[in-house]
Design a protein around this motif. Sequence first.
Motif, PDB file in Angstrom:
ATOM      1  N   THR A 222       0.740  -0.990   0.221  1.00  9.92           N
ATOM      2  CA  THR A 222       0.012   0.184   0.128  1.00  9.92           C
ATOM      3  C   THR A 222       0.891   1.252  -0.026  1.00  9.92           C
ATOM      4  OG1 THR A 222      -0.220  -0.052   2.350  1.00  9.92           O
ATOM      5  CG2 THR A 222      -1.657  -1.237   1.327  1.00  9.92           C
ATOM      6  N   LEU A 223       0.498   2.306  -0.555  1.00 11.94           N
ATOM      7  CA  LEU A 223       0.974   3.712  -0.634  1.00 11.94           C
ATOM      8  C   LEU A 223       0.032   4.559  -0.358  1.00 11.94           C
ATOM      9  CD1 LEU A 223       3.175   3.392  -3.629  1.00 11.94           C
ATOM     10  CD2 LEU A 223       3.954   3.531  -1.329  1.00 11.94           C
ATOM     11  N   PRO A 224       0.237   5.751   0.033  1.00 19.35           N
ATOM     12  CA  PRO A 224      -0.703   6.916   0.233  1.00 19.35           C
ATOM     13  C   PRO A 224      -1.579   7.379  -0.977  1.00 19.35           C
ATOM     14  CG  PRO A 224       1.279   7.388   1.429  1.00 19.35           C
ATOM     15  CD  PRO A 224       1.643   6.220   0.488  1.00 19.35           C
ATOM     16  N   GLU A 225      -2.692   7.598  -0.925  1.00 20.43           N
ATOM     17  CA  GLU A 225      -3.536   7.773  -2.198  1.00 20.43           C
ATOM     18  C   GLU A 225      -2.850   9.207  -2.696  1.00 20.43           C
ATOM     19  OE1 GLU A 225      -7.695   9.495  -1.418  1.00 20.43           O
ATOM     20  OE2 GLU A 225      -7.132   9.487   0.664  1.00 20.43           O
ATOM     21  N   GLY A 226      -2.042   9.948  -2.047  1.00 22.18           N
ATOM     22  CA  GLY A 226      -1.577  11.162  -2.762  1.00 22.18           C
ATOM     23  C   GLY A 226      -0.542  10.814  -3.703  1.00 22.18           C
ATOM     24  N   ASP A 227      -0.028   9.640  -3.756  1.00 20.89           N
ATOM     25  CA  ASP A 227       0.985   9.143  -4.422  1.00 20.89           C
ATOM     26  C   ASP A 227       0.360   8.524  -5.931  1.00 20.89           C
ATOM     27  OD1 ASP A 227       3.110   9.846  -2.830  1.00 20.89           O
ATOM     28  OD2 ASP A 227       3.221   7.893  -1.999  1.00 20.89           O
ATOM     29  N   LEU A 228      -0.827   8.258  -5.942  1.00 21.40           N
ATOM     30  CA  LEU A 228      -1.609   7.758  -7.255  1.00 21.40           C
ATOM     31  C   LEU A 228      -1.186   8.707  -8.491  1.00 21.40           C
ATOM     32  CD1 LEU A 228      -3.142   5.625  -8.529  1.00 21.40           C
ATOM     33  CD2 LEU A 228      -5.299   6.788  -7.643  1.00 21.40           C
ATOM     34  N   PRO A 229      -1.480   9.881  -8.578  1.00 18.20           N
ATOM     35  CA  PRO A 229      -1.110  10.656  -9.568  1.00 18.20           C
ATOM     36  C   PRO A 229       0.134  10.460 -10.297  1.00 18.20           C
ATOM     37  CG  PRO A 229      -2.482  11.983  -8.113  1.00 18.20           C
ATOM     38  CD  PRO A 229      -2.003  11.027  -7.632  1.00 18.20           C
ATOM     39  N   LYS A 230       1.119  10.474  -9.451  1.00 14.31           N
ATOM     40  CA  LYS A 230       2.514  10.419  -9.869  1.00 14.31           C
ATOM     41  C   LYS A 230       2.796   8.958 -10.346  1.00 14.31           C
ATOM     42  CE  LYS A 230       3.943  11.666  -5.674  1.00 14.31           C
ATOM     43  NZ  LYS A 230       5.083  12.007  -4.621  1.00 14.31           N
ATOM     44  N   ILE A 231       2.258   7.882  -9.645  1.00 17.95           N
ATOM     45  CA  ILE A 231       2.329   6.595 -10.118  1.00 17.95           C
ATOM     46  C   ILE A 231       1.740   6.435 -11.604  1.00 17.95           C
ATOM     47  CG2 ILE A 231       1.922   4.225  -9.721  1.00 17.95           C
ATOM     48  CD1 ILE A 231       1.757   4.900  -6.812  1.00 17.95           C
ATOM     49  N   GLN A 232       0.603   6.919 -11.689  1.00 19.47           N
ATOM     50  CA  GLN A 232      -0.280   6.813 -12.958  1.00 19.47           C
ATOM     51  C   GLN A 232       0.538   7.708 -13.987  1.00 19.47           C
ATOM     52  OE1 GLN A 232      -3.840   8.416 -11.645  1.00 19.47           O
ATOM     53  NE2 GLN A 232      -5.022   6.464 -11.789  1.00 19.47           N
ATOM     54  N   GLU A 233       1.258   8.490 -13.866  1.00 23.58           N
ATOM     55  CA  GLU A 233       1.781   9.431 -14.875  1.00 23.58           C
ATOM     56  C   GLU A 233       3.186   8.584 -15.435  1.00 23.58           C
ATOM     57  OE1 GLU A 233       4.542  13.749 -15.056  1.00 23.58           O
ATOM     58  OE2 GLU A 233       3.441  13.036 -13.315  1.00 23.58           O
ATOM     59  N   GLN A 234       3.971   7.886 -14.136  1.00 22.53           N
ATOM     60  CA  GLN A 234       5.050   7.208 -14.668  1.00 22.53           C
ATOM     61  C   GLN A 234       4.692   5.819 -15.299  1.00 22.53           C
ATOM     62  OE1 GLN A 234       8.096   8.285 -14.645  1.00 22.53           O
ATOM     63  NE2 GLN A 234       7.183  10.319 -13.633  1.00 22.53           N
ATOM     64  N   MET A 235       3.447   5.244 -14.910  1.00 31.43           N
ATOM     65  CA  MET A 235       3.116   3.857 -15.652  1.00 31.43           C
ATOM     66  C   MET A 235       2.833   4.270 -16.966  1.00 31.43           C
ATOM     67  SD  MET A 235       0.746   2.070 -12.778  1.00 31.43           S
ATOM     68  CE  MET A 235       0.544   0.797 -13.831  1.00 31.43           C
ATOM     69  N   ALA A 236       2.406   5.425 -17.459  1.00 28.52           N
ATOM     70  CA  ALA A 236       2.072   5.698 -18.945  1.00 28.52           C
ATOM     71  C   ALA A 236       3.391   5.675 -19.775  1.00 28.52           C
ATOM     72  CB  ALA A 236       1.236   7.012 -18.907  1.00 28.52           C
ATOM     73  N   LYS A 237       4.375   5.820 -19.085  1.00 25.64           N
ATOM     74  CA  LYS A 237       5.792   6.077 -19.671  1.00 25.64           C
ATOM     75  C   LYS A 237       6.156   4.462 -19.871  1.00 25.64           C
ATOM     76  CE  LYS A 237       6.696  10.628 -17.963  1.00 25.64           C
ATOM     77  NZ  LYS A 237       7.785  11.513 -17.116  1.00 25.64           N
ATOM     78  N   GLY A 238       5.924   3.621 -19.151  1.00 27.91           N
ATOM     79  CA  GLY A 238       6.242   2.226 -19.254  1.00 27.91           C
ATOM     80  C   GLY A 238       6.450   1.476 -17.823  1.00 27.91           C
ATOM     81  N   HIS A 239       6.979   0.264 -17.713  1.00 28.16           N
ATOM     82  CA  HIS A 239       7.013  -0.335 -16.650  1.00 28.16           C
ATOM     83  C   HIS A 239       7.671   0.233 -15.478  1.00 28.16           C
ATOM     84  CE1 HIS A 239       4.622  -3.996 -18.575  1.00 28.16           C
ATOM     85  NE2 HIS A 239       5.633  -3.754 -19.616  1.00 28.16           N
ATOM     86  N   LEU A 240       7.067  -0.082 -14.106  1.00 24.53           N
ATOM     87  CA  LEU A 240       7.846   0.373 -13.124  1.00 24.53           C
ATOM     88  C   LEU A 240       8.548  -0.679 -12.304  1.00 24.53           C
ATOM     89  CD1 LEU A 240       5.516   3.315 -11.752  1.00 24.53           C
ATOM     90  CD2 LEU A 240       7.455   3.397 -13.406  1.00 24.53           C
ATOM     91  N   THR A 271      -5.290   4.921   1.420  1.00 23.54           N
ATOM     92  CA  THR A 271      -4.233   4.218   0.754  1.00 23.54           C
ATOM     93  C   THR A 271      -4.643   3.574  -0.413  1.00 23.54           C
ATOM     94  OG1 THR A 271      -4.365   2.500   2.119  1.00 23.54           O
ATOM     95  CG2 THR A 271      -2.801   4.060   2.854  1.00 23.54           C
ATOM     96  N   ILE A 272      -3.985   3.407  -1.302  1.00 16.75           N
ATOM     97  CA  ILE A 272      -4.094   2.586  -2.619  1.00 16.75           C
ATOM     98  C   ILE A 272      -3.199   1.255  -2.686  1.00 16.75           C
ATOM     99  CG2 ILE A 272      -2.424   3.647  -3.829  1.00 16.75           C
ATOM    100  CD1 ILE A 272      -5.749   2.671  -5.147  1.00 16.75           C
ATOM    101  N   ARG A 273      -3.945   0.175  -3.113  1.00 17.47           N
ATOM    102  CA  ARG A 273      -3.111  -1.175  -3.053  1.00 17.47           C
ATOM    103  C   ARG A 273      -2.423  -1.155  -4.405  1.00 17.47           C
ATOM    104  NH1 ARG A 273      -6.437  -6.150  -0.781  1.00 17.47           N
ATOM    105  NH2 ARG A 273      -7.943  -5.540  -2.625  1.00 17.47           N
ATOM    106  N   LEU A 274      -1.511  -1.894  -4.378  1.00 21.28           N
ATOM    107  CA  LEU A 274      -0.589  -2.189  -5.643  1.00 21.28           C
ATOM    108  C   LEU A 274      -0.146  -3.488  -5.425  1.00 21.28           C
ATOM    109  CD1 LEU A 274       0.508   1.119  -4.539  1.00 21.28           C
ATOM    110  CD2 LEU A 274       1.107   1.011  -6.925  1.00 21.28           C
ATOM    111  N   ARG A 275       0.063  -4.260  -6.924  1.00 23.83           N
ATOM    112  CA  ARG A 275       0.503  -5.483  -6.989  1.00 23.83           C
ATOM    113  C   ARG A 275       1.929  -5.552  -7.843  1.00 23.83           C
ATOM    114  NH1 ARG A 275      -2.915 -10.885  -7.621  1.00 23.83           N
ATOM    115  NH2 ARG A 275      -1.107 -12.285  -7.691  1.00 23.83           N
ATOM    116  N   GLU A 298      11.158   7.159 -10.524  1.00 24.00           N
ATOM    117  CA  GLU A 298      11.735   7.944 -11.659  1.00 24.00           C
ATOM    118  C   GLU A 298      13.365   7.970 -11.237  1.00 24.00           C
ATOM    119  OE1 GLU A 298      11.554  12.085 -12.435  1.00 24.00           O
ATOM    120  OE2 GLU A 298      10.322  12.242 -10.425  1.00 24.00           O
ATOM    121  N   THR A 299      14.259   8.305 -12.028  1.00 25.58           N
ATOM    122  CA  THR A 299      15.757   8.668 -11.683  1.00 25.58           C
ATOM    123  C   THR A 299      15.852   9.983 -11.925  1.00 25.58           C
ATOM    124  OG1 THR A 299      16.242   6.480 -12.214  1.00 25.58           O
ATOM    125  CG2 THR A 299      18.036   8.033 -12.086  1.00 25.58           C
TER     126      THR A 299
END
Length: 392
Positions: A222-240, A271-275, A298-299
């Motif tokens: 799980t991660l805080p729900e506030g991290d969801l937009p950043k995760i979605q943005e980076q997932m659109a660029k490729g696998h994390l 929070t948001i759950r991730l697998r 990201e780096t």
Amino acid sequence: MRRRTAVLIVLAMAAAIGGGASIFLRWVDPETAQAIALPAPKVPVVAEKISKSNVPIYLRGVGTVIAYNTVVVRSQIQGQITRIAFTEGQPVRAGDLLAQIDPRPYQAQLDQTIATRNRDQAQLTNAQANLGRYTELGNKGFATPQLLDTQKAQVAQLESAIKADEALIEASQIQLEYTRLTSPISGITGIRQIDVGNIIHPTDPNGLVVVTQIEPISVIFTLPEGDLPKIQEQMAKGHLKVLAYSQDDKIKLDEGTLALVDNEILQTTGTIRLRANFPNRGHRLWPGELVNAHLLLETRSGGVTVASSAVQQGPNGPYVYVVGQDGTVQMRSVTVEQSNDGRDLIDSGLQAEETVVVDGQYRLQPGSAVQLLEGTAARADELESSVQRAIP
């Protein structure tokens, strides 16, 4: 000529400014009674020069290792266990024999259905031959239509009986195959629930054994729900990439990829759950284990980092002591983006090539002159600082 004397008076004034103490030296001329302030002694510190580098940005959460598949191996028939073909904790592949049920009753049932089919086949052959003869006689007027119809019906009846026999044979063969309890998946066997000689039933709740697939394997975190937009943005660029660490964050267990972001936010925790999926070839991730998941977001190119020991906490937030060109230090407020492996990524407040104090801050205050220690002296000063911080 009067003899001149100089009196050196050392006044030690302990000041609770910045948690340190300043020592002032004054030289007093007895003839003029003038006091001349001498430079304060330099405070020995350990410092480092800031440089830029590529810094990975991680989001960290706590997760649980979940097996891809977990199967309770149960029998589909009733019978006596005559053989156990596995060892507890043994890796098995799909189709491997785990146990053998006494096959004799089911082999006898199969033999009986085969015999019935053969009998019906012989009767069908005879009935077809009779139908051929009756048809020939009927064409010559020596057989009645009723006799032909009766013989045709008998042939059709026997053909249907043979189809039923074939179905019974197939069912009996399946029952016989069920006497071999095999693993439906590849994985690791657990604790055996039944011994040789016991009768196993389809309704047994524990079955024979549990087989768990651990290669590959998943981690749900799980991660805080506030991290969801950043995760979605980076997932659109490729696998994390996701790294799995032990609970103390000291042992790296495996590397995997983010596979899923859950379709809803947990309202109770925000929070948001991730697998994440991991190959787990070394079997270091075990079902039910609690791990720390590090999601590589990201780096950052050209990131400014300092040793975590350089960042101090004050009433106005984190700060560092920056060493100026004149050899004195000044407090500088900073913003820390993240901490990782003893290094803090500074988002604002510092520039490359600046020098910051990483040890010995407890003796400093703004404007203190410092002496930069290196090598053996630096290590000795770090040890002394550790001891001072440990004293209540």
